[in-house]
Design a protein around this motif. Structure first.
Motif, PDB file in Angstrom:
ATOM      1  N   GLN A  11       5.121  16.680  -0.443  1.00 38.92           N
ATOM      2  CA  GLN A  11       5.656  18.627  -1.392  1.00 38.92           C
ATOM      3  C   GLN A  11       5.537  19.728  -0.181  1.00 38.92           C
ATOM      4  OE1 GLN A  11       5.809  19.073  -4.033  1.00 38.92           O
ATOM      5  NE2 GLN A  11       5.246  20.680  -4.938  1.00 38.92           N
ATOM      6  N   LEU A  12       4.562  19.728   0.355  1.00 39.13           N
ATOM      7  CA  LEU A  12       4.474  21.078   1.319  1.00 39.13           C
ATOM      8  C   LEU A  12       6.472  21.143   1.938  1.00 39.13           C
ATOM      9  CD1 LEU A  12       1.135  21.113   2.456  1.00 39.13           C
ATOM     10  CD2 LEU A  12       2.234  22.737   1.286  1.00 39.13           C
ATOM     11  N   LYS A  13       6.698  20.136   2.277  1.00 43.64           N
ATOM     12  CA  LYS A  13       8.272  20.542   2.676  1.00 43.64           C
ATOM     13  C   LYS A  13       9.311  21.090   1.750  1.00 43.64           C
ATOM     14  CE  LYS A  13       9.619  17.903   5.855  1.00 43.64           C
ATOM     15  NZ  LYS A  13       9.677  16.437   6.702  1.00 43.64           N
ATOM     16  N   SER A  14       8.624  20.909   0.663  1.00 43.29           N
ATOM     17  CA  SER A  14       9.804  21.126  -0.901  1.00 43.29           C
ATOM     18  C   SER A  14       9.556  22.687  -1.128  1.00 43.29           C
ATOM     19  CB  SER A  14       9.656  19.841  -1.628  1.00 43.29           C
ATOM     20  OG  SER A  14      10.123  19.105  -1.897  1.00 43.29           O
ATOM     21  N   VAL A  15       8.378  22.853  -0.967  1.00 42.37           N
ATOM     22  CA  VAL A  15       7.672  24.035  -0.896  1.00 42.37           C
ATOM     23  C   VAL A  15       7.973  25.202  -0.307  1.00 42.37           C
ATOM     24  CG1 VAL A  15       5.845  26.079  -1.132  1.00 42.37           C
ATOM     25  CG2 VAL A  15       5.467  23.913  -2.265  1.00 42.37           C
ATOM     26  N   ALA A  16       7.815  24.352   1.361  1.00 44.84           N
ATOM     27  CA  ALA A  16       8.880  25.237   1.968  1.00 44.84           C
ATOM     28  C   ALA A  16      10.343  25.824   2.228  1.00 44.84           C
ATOM     29  CB  ALA A  16       8.808  24.725   3.572  1.00 44.84           C
ATOM     30  N   SER A  17      11.236  24.715   1.852  1.00 44.56           N
ATOM     31  CA  SER A  17      12.528  25.018   1.514  1.00 44.56           C
ATOM     32  C   SER A  17      13.029  25.543   0.237  1.00 44.56           C
ATOM     33  CB  SER A  17      13.395  23.700   0.728  1.00 44.56           C
ATOM     34  OG  SER A  17      13.060  22.619   2.067  1.00 44.56           O
ATOM     35  N   GLY A  18      12.000  26.147  -0.827  1.00 45.40           N
ATOM     36  CA  GLY A  18      12.148  26.536  -1.875  1.00 45.40           C
ATOM     37  C   GLY A  18      11.848  28.301  -1.680  1.00 45.40           C
ATOM     38  N   ILE A  19      11.026  28.464  -0.820  1.00 45.22           N
ATOM     39  CA  ILE A  19      10.092  29.809  -0.210  1.00 45.22           C
ATOM     40  C   ILE A  19      11.844  30.112   1.149  1.00 45.22           C
ATOM     41  CG2 ILE A  19       9.086  31.164   1.739  1.00 45.22           C
ATOM     42  CD1 ILE A  19       6.773  29.755   1.184  1.00 45.22           C
ATOM     43  N   ASN A  20      12.506  29.169   1.150  1.00 49.25           N
ATOM     44  CA  ASN A  20      13.509  29.886   2.428  1.00 49.25           C
ATOM     45  C   ASN A  20      14.690  30.480   1.568  1.00 49.25           C
ATOM     46  OD1 ASN A  20      14.540  29.585   4.702  1.00 49.25           O
ATOM     47  ND2 ASN A  20      15.749  27.359   4.671  1.00 49.25           N
ATOM     48  N   ARG A  21      15.575  29.492   0.476  1.00 46.01           N
ATOM     49  CA  ARG A  21      16.291  29.660  -0.508  1.00 46.01           C
ATOM     50  C   ARG A  21      15.927  30.921  -1.009  1.00 46.01           C
ATOM     51  NH1 ARG A  21      15.940  23.974  -1.584  1.00 46.01           N
ATOM     52  NH2 ARG A  21      15.008  23.946  -3.178  1.00 46.01           N
ATOM     53  N   PHE A  22      14.610  31.424  -1.771  1.00 46.94           N
ATOM     54  CA  PHE A  22      14.356  32.707  -2.430  1.00 46.94           C
ATOM     55  C   PHE A  22      14.650  33.906  -1.333  1.00 46.94           C
ATOM     56  CE2 PHE A  22      11.321  35.886  -3.637  1.00 46.94           C
ATOM     57  CZ  PHE A  22      12.290  36.289  -4.713  1.00 46.94           C
ATOM     58  N   ALA A  23      14.183  33.434  -0.271  1.00 50.60           N
ATOM     59  CA  ALA A  23      14.388  34.236   0.892  1.00 50.60           C
ATOM     60  C   ALA A  23      16.135  35.124   1.819  1.00 50.60           C
ATOM     61  CB  ALA A  23      13.387  34.180   2.426  1.00 50.60           C
ATOM     62  N   GLU A  24      16.615  33.849   1.603  1.00 50.48           N
ATOM     63  CA  GLU A  24      17.558  33.979   2.127  1.00 50.48           C
ATOM     64  C   GLU A  24      18.533  34.638   0.608  1.00 50.48           C
ATOM     65  OE1 GLU A  24      19.342  29.958   3.173  1.00 50.48           O
ATOM     66  OE2 GLU A  24      18.517  30.360   4.966  1.00 50.48           O
ATOM     67  N   ARG A  25      18.048  34.105  -0.258  1.00 48.59           N
ATOM     68  CA  ARG A  25      18.716  34.531  -1.802  1.00 48.59           C
ATOM     69  C   ARG A  25      18.643  36.319  -2.147  1.00 48.59           C
ATOM     70  NH1 ARG A  25      18.415  30.303  -6.046  1.00 48.59           N
ATOM     71  NH2 ARG A  25      19.943  28.489  -5.082  1.00 48.59           N
ATOM     72  N   ASN A  26      17.590  36.905  -1.889  1.00 50.61           N
ATOM     73  CA  ASN A  26      17.198  38.420  -2.114  1.00 50.61           C
ATOM     74  C   ASN A  26      16.885  38.658  -0.699  1.00 50.61           C
ATOM     75  OD1 ASN A  26      15.466  37.913  -5.089  1.00 50.61           O
ATOM     76  ND2 ASN A  26      15.170  36.304  -4.051  1.00 50.61           N
TER      77      ASN A  26
ATOM     78  N   GLY B  67       0.847  -1.072   0.030  1.00 48.97           N
ATOM     79  CA  GLY B  67       0.033   0.371  -0.045  1.00 48.97           C
ATOM     80  C   GLY B  67       0.798   1.390   0.141  1.00 48.97           C
ATOM     81  N   VAL B  68       0.490   2.938  -0.231  1.00 48.49           N
ATOM     82  CA  VAL B  68       0.782   3.661  -0.527  1.00 48.49           C
ATOM     83  C   VAL B  68       0.558   4.263  -0.062  1.00 48.49           C
ATOM     84  CG1 VAL B  68       2.222   5.114  -1.724  1.00 48.49           C
ATOM     85  CG2 VAL B  68       2.170   2.535  -2.819  1.00 48.49           C
ATOM     86  N   LYS B  69       1.138   5.244   0.997  1.00 49.95           N
ATOM     87  CA  LYS B  69       0.483   6.683   2.069  1.00 49.95           C
ATOM     88  C   LYS B  69       0.458   7.743   1.761  1.00 49.95           C
ATOM     89  CE  LYS B  69       1.849   4.686   6.430  1.00 49.95           C
ATOM     90  NZ  LYS B  69       2.479   3.856   8.016  1.00 49.95           N
ATOM     91  N   THR B  70      -0.199   7.516   0.276  1.00 49.92           N
ATOM     92  CA  THR B  70      -0.045   8.550  -0.304  1.00 49.92           C
ATOM     93  C   THR B  70      -0.433  10.007   0.255  1.00 49.92           C
ATOM     94  OG1 THR B  70      -2.721   8.542  -0.876  1.00 49.92           O
ATOM     95  CG2 THR B  70      -1.629   7.454  -2.264  1.00 49.92           C
ATOM     96  N   GLU B  71      -1.240  10.569   1.444  1.00 43.21           N
ATOM     97  CA  GLU B  71      -1.013  11.648   1.919  1.00 43.21           C
ATOM     98  C   GLU B  71       0.221  11.720   2.124  1.00 43.21           C
ATOM     99  OE1 GLU B  71      -2.246   8.839   3.211  1.00 43.21           O
ATOM    100  OE2 GLU B  71      -1.910   8.131   4.819  1.00 43.21           O
ATOM    101  N   GLU B  72       0.823  11.367   2.752  1.00 45.76           N
ATOM    102  CA  GLU B  72       2.668  11.526   2.763  1.00 45.76           C
ATOM    103  C   GLU B  72       3.191  11.918   2.060  1.00 45.76           C
ATOM    104  OE1 GLU B  72       3.925  11.638   5.471  1.00 45.76           O
ATOM    105  OE2 GLU B  72       2.772  10.459   6.997  1.00 45.76           O
TER     106      GLU B  72
END
Length: 525
Positions: A59-74, A49-54
């Motif tokens: 994906q939300l954690k990846s979005v948060a990482s992207g926001i963090n990187r964008f904020a630091e660069r700018n 079985g696949v825990k698709t909710e995970e």
């Protein structure tokens, strides 16, 4: 009697069939052999079985990482950045940066952004959530298949079943150790993350609980090598395994196995930027939620490469490298059903199938000889050569023989004999019409060829559809039947005609049509 090109072709096909099918028939160590499927040699059957909710949380954690990187660069100052299972939240401290930040968030596909007075909430759109769940299952199938291919298992079956389940069948898994190793390889998430240690609070990690750590934007992770060891790391990773391009087994100065990994250009840039501004601090290398090492950064690290060390055996390090190269699972998988198919059951299946094969073939041989005389013997010879060719092709292709595959061979025997029956009946029609022997045989093949080609092409199309849309066992059936049809056209249409041409003068001279074709020719013909 003299050789003709059809007979030469048949002799060449016969030699090919016998030579390349011998390793499978004799089970010799040398040469390509047919692999027996799960139902014939035993193995492991699993429904996962696949825990698709995970996948949504990941994906939300990846979005948060992207926001963090964008904020630091700018040089945008944000606070309280956090990713939960359903949203990302953070505070923008300077409203002058709102335009730039909003512009970046608009480019993040599949998200819904709500901003109120500098407080941001980012969620995944409902339609994107469904896509992520489907993608998680499809990616898990592809990842598991890649891992098993690199593991060296022959013809594993990995197929989607229902909406969020995966069927895995592993032929040849016979010992508990092999089963355990295969299960670990399949189920390992292989999620690599590089995370910053929270140096300001790291000394308090043993006195801190999860709730307090979350309040600081941190998380507590166990040490992989020390049972009681803990590390306090920042919740949002610096980068993850999606940027990994390669992972290979290496050895450290003490000759212990390690895994050396390499990042892509983006990952190398992020890695270099982070280490440049974090000299003197520690970087945690996290795999599947456990910290494997947390070295102090002494200088900027360029090149985008790193090393995972632990108490690995060479086999464990190799399996981990395979899992990392194949990619991390978007969502965890869990065992729903496991069943071991014993070799004894496979042996029973082989005996039953061989009994059906030999019985069916024996009855066909007797009927053809009784009804068609020597023409029946020629047809039987063509079918035998046909079987050798099928086995040789399957051996060279490394195909897996399953019970449906054996059914395909039994079915093919009937089809191959049917082609010879059509030919013999057309020849008999010529004799009944008073056509001379040589011409009756030639016209018999010409008239039969169209019917045989139409029938075989139609069945090849059906086999193609079965192969494209079917799963492992159905594919095996389609492959064996297709090979049989192609071999049948060679032996029945070309090969048997070559045998008639070889004996043509003798047939014309004897005029014993009862012996040759199992019929009496009318007088005057």
């Amino acid at each position: 009697m003299k050789l003709n090109f059809r007979l030469v072709l048949l002799i060449a096909a016969t030699i090919f069939g016998i030579v390349f099918s011998l390793p499978s028939l004799t089970q010799s160590e040398r040469g390509a052999k047919v692999t027996l499927g799960l139902d014939l040699q035993g193995g492991l059957h699993m429904l996962l079985g696949v825990k698709t909710e995970e996948a949504v949380a990941s994906q939300l954690k990846s979005v948060a990482s992207g926001i963090n990187r964008f904020a630091e660069r700018n040089d945008i100052v944000i606070d309280s950045l956090s990713a939960t299972s359903d949203m990302v939240t953070f505070e923008l401290l300077d409203n002058d940066d709102a335009v730039a930040l909003d512009g970046y968030l608009k480019k993040v596909e599949g998200t819904v952004v709500k901003a109120t007075g500098g407080s941001y909430q980012v969620t995944i759109a409902p339609a994107e959530v469904e896509k992520l769940k489907v993608r998680a299952v499809d990616q898990a199938i592809e990842t598991i298949r890649n891992r098993l291919d690199q593991f060296g298992l022959a013809e594993p079956t990995v197929a989607k079943q229902g909406v969020d389940k995966i069927l895995v069948e592993l032929p040849g898994i016979k010992t508990i150790e092999e089963e355990q190793r295969a299960r670990e390889l399949i189920s390992r998430a292989a999620k690599l993350e590089l995370m910053a240690i929270d140096e300001d609070r790291a000394m308090r990690v043993n006195d801190m609980d999860e709730a307090e750590a979350t309040g600081f934007g941190d998380k507590i992770l166990p040490d992989a090598l020390q049972p009681n060891g803990k590390h306090l790391v920042r919740e949002i990773p610096i980068l993850d395994g999606t940027m990994l391009t390669n992972a290979q087994v290496g050895y450290d100065q003490n000759n212990n196995p390690t895994i050396n990994f390499t990042l892509n250009s983006d990952g190398a840039q992020i890695f270099g930027d982070f280490t440049a501004k974090s000299v003197g601090k520690r970087l945690a290398i996290v795999l599947d939620g456990k910290v494997y090492s947390a070295p102090v950064i002494n200088e900027r690290i360029g090149g985008g490469s790193g090393q995972i060390s632990g108490n690995y055996t060479t086999a464990e390090a190799n399996d981990l490298a395979i899992a990392l190269r194949s990619g991390a699972l978007l969502a965890p998988i869990y065992m729903m059903e496991k069943r071991s198919v014993g070799p004894s059951l496979g042996a029973d299946s082989i005996r039953a199938s061989l009994l059906a094969l030999v019985s069916g073939f024996g009855l066909v041989v007797l009927f053809m000889m009784f009804y068609y005389g020597l023409a029946g013997v020629i047809a039987n010879l063509a079918v035998v050569i046909n079987l050798f060719i099928i086995l040789a092709l399957m051996s060279l292709m490394g195909a897996t023989l399953t019970l449906p595959g054996m059914a395909g061979i039994v079915l093919h025997i009937g089809l191959a004999v049917d082609a010879n029956i059509i030919i013999n009946e057309r020849i008999r029609e010529g004799f009944r019409a008073g056509i001379p022997t040589r011409r009756a045989i030639a016209e018999g093949y010409q008239k039969a060829m169209r019917a045989i080609l139409d029938s075989n092409v139609t069945q090849l199309l059906a086999c193609t559809i079965l192969y494209v849309y079917g799963t492992g066992a159905i594919k095996g059936f389609a492959v064996t039947l297709s090979m049989g049809l192609l071999a049948s056209m060679l032996t029945a249409i070309v090969g048997s005609y070559g045998i008639y041409q070889l004996f043509m003068h003798r047939i014309e001279k004897s005029k014993n049509y009862t012996l040759w074709f199992g019929m009496s020719r009318r007088k005057g013909a």
